[in-house]
Design a protein around this motif. Sequence first.
Motif, PDB file in Angstrom:
ATOM      1  N   UNK A  72       0.772  -1.192   0.082  1.00  0.00           N
ATOM      2  CA  UNK A  72       0.011  -0.370   0.216  1.00  0.00           C
ATOM      3  C   UNK A  72       0.604   0.873   0.419  1.00  0.00           C
ATOM      4  N   UNK A  73       1.741   1.538   1.201  1.00  0.00           N
ATOM      5  CA  UNK A  73       2.758   2.908   1.262  1.00  0.00           C
ATOM      6  C   UNK A  73       3.153   3.092  -0.781  1.00  0.00           C
ATOM      7  N   UNK A  74       3.927   2.092  -0.998  1.00  0.00           N
ATOM      8  CA  UNK A  74       5.012   2.170  -1.925  1.00  0.00           C
ATOM      9  C   UNK A  74       3.603   1.943  -3.107  1.00  0.00           C
ATOM     10  N   UNK A  75       2.601   1.740  -2.962  1.00  0.00           N
ATOM     11  CA  UNK A  75       1.034   2.082  -4.244  1.00  0.00           C
ATOM     12  C   UNK A  75       1.923   1.204  -5.331  1.00  0.00           C
ATOM     13  N   UNK A  76       1.544  -0.428  -4.817  1.00  0.00           N
ATOM     14  CA  UNK A  76       1.837  -1.782  -5.973  1.00  0.00           C
ATOM     15  C   UNK A  76       0.633  -2.169  -5.771  1.00  0.00           C
ATOM     16  N   UNK A  77      -0.152  -2.346  -4.896  1.00  0.00           N
ATOM     17  CA  UNK A  77      -0.599  -3.175  -4.415  1.00  0.00           C
ATOM     18  C   UNK A  77      -1.924  -2.945  -4.219  1.00  0.00           C
ATOM     19  N   UNK A  78      -3.409  -3.821  -4.803  1.00  0.00           N
ATOM     20  CA  UNK A  78      -4.675  -3.361  -4.686  1.00  0.00           C
ATOM     21  C   UNK A  78      -5.008  -4.526  -3.560  1.00  0.00           C
ATOM     22  N   UNK A  79      -6.151  -4.040  -2.449  1.00  0.00           N
ATOM     23  CA  UNK A  79      -6.099  -5.314  -1.872  1.00  0.00           C
ATOM     24  C   UNK A  79      -7.539  -6.087  -2.289  1.00  0.00           C
ATOM     25  N   UNK A  80      -7.700  -7.206  -2.404  1.00  0.00           N
ATOM     26  CA  UNK A  80      -8.853  -8.105  -2.979  1.00  0.00           C
ATOM     27  C   UNK A  80      -9.443  -8.700  -1.885  1.00  0.00           C
ATOM     28  N   UNK A  81      -8.695  -9.183  -1.007  1.00  0.00           N
ATOM     29  CA  UNK A  81      -8.884 -10.687   0.139  1.00  0.00           C
ATOM     30  C   UNK A  81      -8.231 -10.007   1.289  1.00  0.00           C
ATOM     31  N   UNK A  82      -8.787 -10.695   2.405  1.00  0.00           N
ATOM     32  CA  UNK A  82      -7.859 -10.605   4.060  1.00  0.00           C
ATOM     33  C   UNK A  82      -8.556 -12.107   4.451  1.00  0.00           C
ATOM     34  N   UNK A  83      -6.914 -12.771   5.173  1.00  0.00           N
ATOM     35  CA  UNK A  83      -7.664 -13.824   6.217  1.00  0.00           C
ATOM     36  C   UNK A  83      -7.728 -15.025   5.311  1.00  0.00           C
ATOM     37  N   UNK A  84      -6.979 -15.733   5.866  1.00  0.00           N
ATOM     38  CA  UNK A  84      -7.078 -17.676   5.090  1.00  0.00           C
ATOM     39  C   UNK A  84      -8.022 -17.835   5.014  1.00  0.00           C
ATOM     40  N   UNK A  85      -9.469 -17.646   5.561  1.00  0.00           N
ATOM     41  CA  UNK A  85     -11.063 -18.468   6.359  1.00  0.00           C
ATOM     42  C   UNK A  85     -11.689 -17.238   5.268  1.00  0.00           C
ATOM     43  N   UNK A  86     -10.864 -16.520   5.303  1.00  0.00           N
ATOM     44  CA  UNK A  86     -12.125 -15.085   3.856  1.00  0.00           C
ATOM     45  C   UNK A  86     -12.260 -16.124   2.713  1.00  0.00           C
ATOM     46  N   UNK A  87     -13.327 -15.802   2.402  1.00  0.00           N
ATOM     47  CA  UNK A  87     -14.488 -16.411   1.430  1.00  0.00           C
ATOM     48  C   UNK A  87     -14.182 -15.271   0.592  1.00  0.00           C
ATOM     49  N   UNK A  88     -13.136 -15.012  -0.752  1.00  0.00           N
ATOM     50  CA  UNK A  88     -13.982 -13.251  -1.677  1.00  0.00           C
ATOM     51  C   UNK A  88     -15.283 -13.663  -2.078  1.00  0.00           C
ATOM     52  N   UNK A  89     -15.573 -12.342  -2.908  1.00  0.00           N
ATOM     53  CA  UNK A  89     -16.438 -12.446  -3.228  1.00  0.00           C
ATOM     54  C   UNK A  89     -16.260 -12.762  -4.767  1.00  0.00           C
ATOM     55  N   UNK A  90     -16.888 -13.199  -5.817  1.00  0.00           N
ATOM     56  CA  UNK A  90     -16.774 -13.284  -7.003  1.00  0.00           C
ATOM     57  C   UNK A  90     -16.416 -11.994  -7.670  1.00  0.00           C
ATOM     58  N   UNK A  91     -17.505 -11.170  -7.729  1.00  0.00           N
ATOM     59  CA  UNK A  91     -17.951 -10.518  -8.703  1.00  0.00           C
ATOM     60  C   UNK A  91     -16.865  -9.236  -8.166  1.00  0.00           C
ATOM     61  N   UNK A  92     -16.454  -8.982  -7.029  1.00  0.00           N
ATOM     62  CA  UNK A  92     -16.100  -8.220  -6.826  1.00  0.00           C
ATOM     63  C   UNK A  92     -14.246  -8.341  -7.105  1.00  0.00           C
ATOM     64  N   UNK A  93     -13.766  -9.869  -7.170  1.00  0.00           N
ATOM     65  CA  UNK A  93     -12.702 -10.348  -7.907  1.00  0.00           C
ATOM     66  C   UNK A  93     -12.658 -10.740  -8.992  1.00  0.00           C
TER      67      UNK A  93
END
Length: 484
Positions: A398-419
Amino acid sequence: MAVAGAGAHILVFPYPAQGHMITLLDLTHQLAIRGLTITILVTPKNLSFLDPLLSKHPSIKPLVLPFPVSPSIPAGVENVKDLPVGSFSAMMAALGELYNPMLNWFQSHPSPPVAIISDMFLGWTHRLACQLSIRRFVFCPSGALAMSVIFALWRDMRQRNDPGDDNELISFPEIPNSPVYPWWELSPVYRSFVTGGPRSEFLKDAFLGNIASWGLVINSFSELERVYLDYLKESLGHDRVWSVGPLLPPEIDRVSRGGSSSVLASEITSWLDKFDDQTVVYVCFGSLAVLTNKQMEELALGLEKSGVNFLWSSKIPTGGHVEGEYGMIPLGFQERVAGRGLVIKGWAPQVSILSHRAVGAFLTHCGWNSVLESIVAGVPMLAWPMGADQFANADILDELKVGIRVCKGANMIPDSDELARLVAKAVSNEERGERIARAKELSKAALVSTKMGGSSYKSLDGLVRHLSQDQDFLACDPKKHIIK
Ligand code: UDP
């Protein structure tokens, strides 16, 4: 490029997890070409991991000690490939049983090593080094922000106000940029210590041993994490911190780094050759993380809906996973994405994939090696930090502005539309330019730092000189650094 006067004998002791071992072997290569005499300690099942290193440096001597009999590790699962998920502390404690065999080896060696460089998960080797009146250097495969947080936890024995609240925010105002993490994102080893248990005192002693060790060798570079590296020196109270990253193997070994690929590297290259520059998303969550079937479904759906080209390296579940519940590629998925999506089941040649011109983004769990490899290749990231030091690593992106956050946590299930939306955005013509430009700048800085005259190159030379010649080092009594 041997450093004049180098030749001191040192012992290198890696921790047997791929993300830890790979880079310490790369560091060992760098130390060997600078002229140090090296013995490297492994248990029998990990000996083969040394093959590329030993064939390049026949002077490096392996020291193979039997895996200790330990109540914390059931027989037969001591091999790195079978490292049971979530059992880092059990493995650490088991390896601690090597204390006496190592002591015996040192005491019977005609010219034993003058220093130990060992992984941060082998903090107990500091106590051994003190007993032997030699110095121990911590090898840290994580970044400097992550390490600052870990040291702060153990040094201050941070606790929650409400022991039942996993979301309680823990802040670190003393660290630059004042990071804050919910309790559940903090080091699992530290959290397991706090909840008590048979290994707690061992873990505490080992991590305090890291803080008290003579020096710290870290896989980062000053142009990437200067403020955190400076902070580490300040908080440790000395400047024996060597940032030597990004550590990579010699060009020739990159394809087979960490293991042989499940698919021929040449086949992957030919597949990638079909695509335009920076239009493929590479997906991989490191050497350990295996997704649940529900996570696999949503990820697959997200990739399918996104319409992007992708290469997905998916780990095969090990003995530690409930059978049938992990790592299943949804039925018919590969057929539906044929032509634009490729799934590799098992080990992929990640470093060589990232360096292919067609790769334009990396969906990663933010393991520090993956982050550095992506930076070296100039590839921006889609961040899904899952555990360990990965939340701190995502903060760096984030600091270096080379990443986009998509999800977090080993147990989280991403939302396929947002992903799907974020993945498509990452490689779209309109959106990718700025992030790729920043990633390319970082890549240049990383490569400069490891070339002759660069910061990490000089740091490696300095480390070798320190080990071999520095009078303060040779004259000082390491017992002064014993844990208080
Ligand atoms: N890796 C690889 N192929 C794979 C998976 C992982 O080459 O299919 C390598 C990757 O390049 C990196 C390491 O394994 O060097 C993973 O380390 P990282 O710190 O990213 O994550 P960890 O595995 O420790 O969670």
